[in-house]
Scaffold this active site. Structure first.
Site, short mmCIF file in Angstrom:
data_model
loop_
_atom_site.label_atom_id
_atom_site.label_comp_id
_atom_site.label_asym_id
_atom_site.label_seq_id
_atom_site.Cartn_x
_atom_site.Cartn_y
_atom_site.Cartn_z
N TYR A 23 0.86 -1.18 0.00
CA TYR A 23 0.00 0.00 0.00
C TYR A 23 0.90 1.23 0.00
CZ TYR A 23 -3.11 3.68 1.53
OH TYR A 23 -3.80 4.86 1.61
N GLU A 56 -3.79 7.38 -3.58
CA GLU A 56 -3.29 6.10 -3.11
C GLU A 56 -3.23 5.04 -4.19
OE1 GLU A 56 -5.85 5.00 0.24
OE2 GLU A 56 -7.21 3.97 -1.10
#
Ligand code: GDP
Ligand code: MN
Length: 390
Positions: free
Chosen positions: A109, A197
């Site tokens: 991530y 993101e």
């Protein structure tokens, strides 16, 4: 403002972040052509909606034949996708991204946001990618790497390199990681982003670092200086009511309760909602008609509230500072004339020309209850609304 995954990936690509080869389609006829163009033997069909959790909702389908791709396209296109991040109605799937399937080694991530506590643009990274990052943060906070960027400086290659080490990235991927993170940072800074993101950011066995998903939220207050970003807006993914409201400079948010509220000023709107709750009711919406409101805007606000299906009563709460209460009263009457009134309504006016406004409303025969005291107004509408719904 949100944008689609494919739009985020186009921005990634412009900043040298690797993305899978992909074709965007809005038609079943283009599905097999897309597979031929992409080549390979595995494809991923991805619903383009403004919500995450698509994997869990059946909006990301791994396919091992052209036939399977066509089946997935047929099944998804033109339907509503419901995911853990949408409401029960879901969001319309008007476009699908067909991607060349990737062989995943690790799922990471990587994201950037403004951390309000430290008041810094903050890099968030984790070895636990591909999952719900909020869940990772709640259950295993030590698995989240946080790095606050010096507000007087810039994110440096050295900072990125340190984060790469914490993610236990192979040395051969370090340069790609630096390029990727600096690319995200560049987009963040230059486009007034509030959240960006990549989840998952994958590593492959042949030493590539690829953005498999992409999400970017922009700060609406900065959009006026980014025409290129504004052009990416897809209103089919937005709440139609909130959209209409914003065209009339009304701040409108739908809620689950039964009492429609029309208030001038955000603070007063919050206080009004609290009072309704305090007296046993529940607000159907937050609506701030603004300071210098007009009769036309009041009419539009009325229309929005009355078409909300759960509403069983309306409370109008206006404090006349700049705005004159008698003009608001006229606006309310005009609105009722235009869109009709089929619900109990309590109007509380206070401030400039309040007496004149209340007198005007009292003279009419359309059944408006007037109050000058807010508590009395809240008690009244809760009672009337309960009567109306039984
Ligand atoms: P989200 O559920 O809306 O966040 O959609 P994502 O784009 O993140 O996709 C969900 C999951 O599908 C990813 O975390 C991956 O595990 C998987 N996935 C997506 N693309 C591929 C692919 O090309 N190959 C493989 N093996 N899995 C994929
Ligand atoms: Mn994802």
């Amino acid at each position: 403002m949100h944008i689609h995954e494919h739009q985020a990936k186009t921005l990634f690509n412009q900043h040298h972040i690797l993305i899978p080869k992909a074709v965007l389609i809005d038609n079943i006829a283009d599905a097999s052509k897309a597979c031929t163009e992409l080549g390979g033997e595995v494809w991923v069909v991805k619903a383009q909606v403004h919500a995450g959790g698509r994997g869990k909702g059946g909006g990301v389908v791994l396919c091992r034949s052209v036939q399977a791709v066509e089946d997935a396209v047929r099944q998804l296109l033109g339907t509503q996708l419901i995911t853990p991040q949408t409401d029960a109605k879901g969001l319309p799937i008007n476009q699908l991204l067909i991607e060349a399937g990737q062989t995943i080694e690790r799922e990471l991530y990587l994201g950037l946001l403004v951390d309000r506590q430290t008041q810094k643009i903050t890099v968030l990274a984790s070895t636990e990618g591909g999952m719900d990052i909020e869940q990772v943060a709640n259950e295993t906070p030590d698995k989240i790497i946080k790095f606050g960027v010096n507000p007087l400086g810039l994110l440096t290659a050295d900072d990125c390199s340190q984060i790469a080490t914490q993610l236990h990235l192979k040395a051969s991927l370090a340069d790609q990681f630096i390029t990727t993170l600096l690319g995200l940072y560049e987009i963040f800074i230059s486009k007034d982003v509030s959240l960006i993101e990549i989840n998952p950011l994958i590593t492959t066995t042949d030493d590539h670092l690829i953005a498999l998903d992409g999400k970017i939220d922009f700060d609406d207050n900065g959009l006026y200086r980014h025409e290129d970003i504004l052009a990416l807006r897809d209103t089919s993914q937005e709440d139609q009511k909130e959209n209409q409201a914003s065209q009339y400079q009304l701040n409108y948010i739908s809620l689950n309760g039964t009492i429609g509220c029309m208030v001038n000023g955000a603070g007063l709107a919050m206080a009004t909602m609290d009072l309704i709750e305090h007296h046993g009711g529940s607000p159907a919406n937050f609506l701030d008609v603004g300071g210098g409101t007009t009769a036309e805007r009041v009419a539009k606000a009325f229309e929005l509230i009355q078409t909300e299906k759960n509403v069983t009563g309306i409370l109008v709460n206006i404090f006349g500072g700049i705005v004159r209460c008698d003009l608001i009263a006229q606006g309310i009457l005009q609105a009722i004339e235009k869109v009709g009134l089929n619900l109990p309504i309590v109007v509380r006016l206070e401030g400039t020309n309040a007496a004149a406004g209340l007198a005007l409303l009292d003279r009419t025969t359309v059944g408006i209850h007037t109050e000058s005291d807010l508590t009395q107004a809240a008690i009244k509408i809760v009672a009337l609304s309960k009567e109306a719904s039984t």
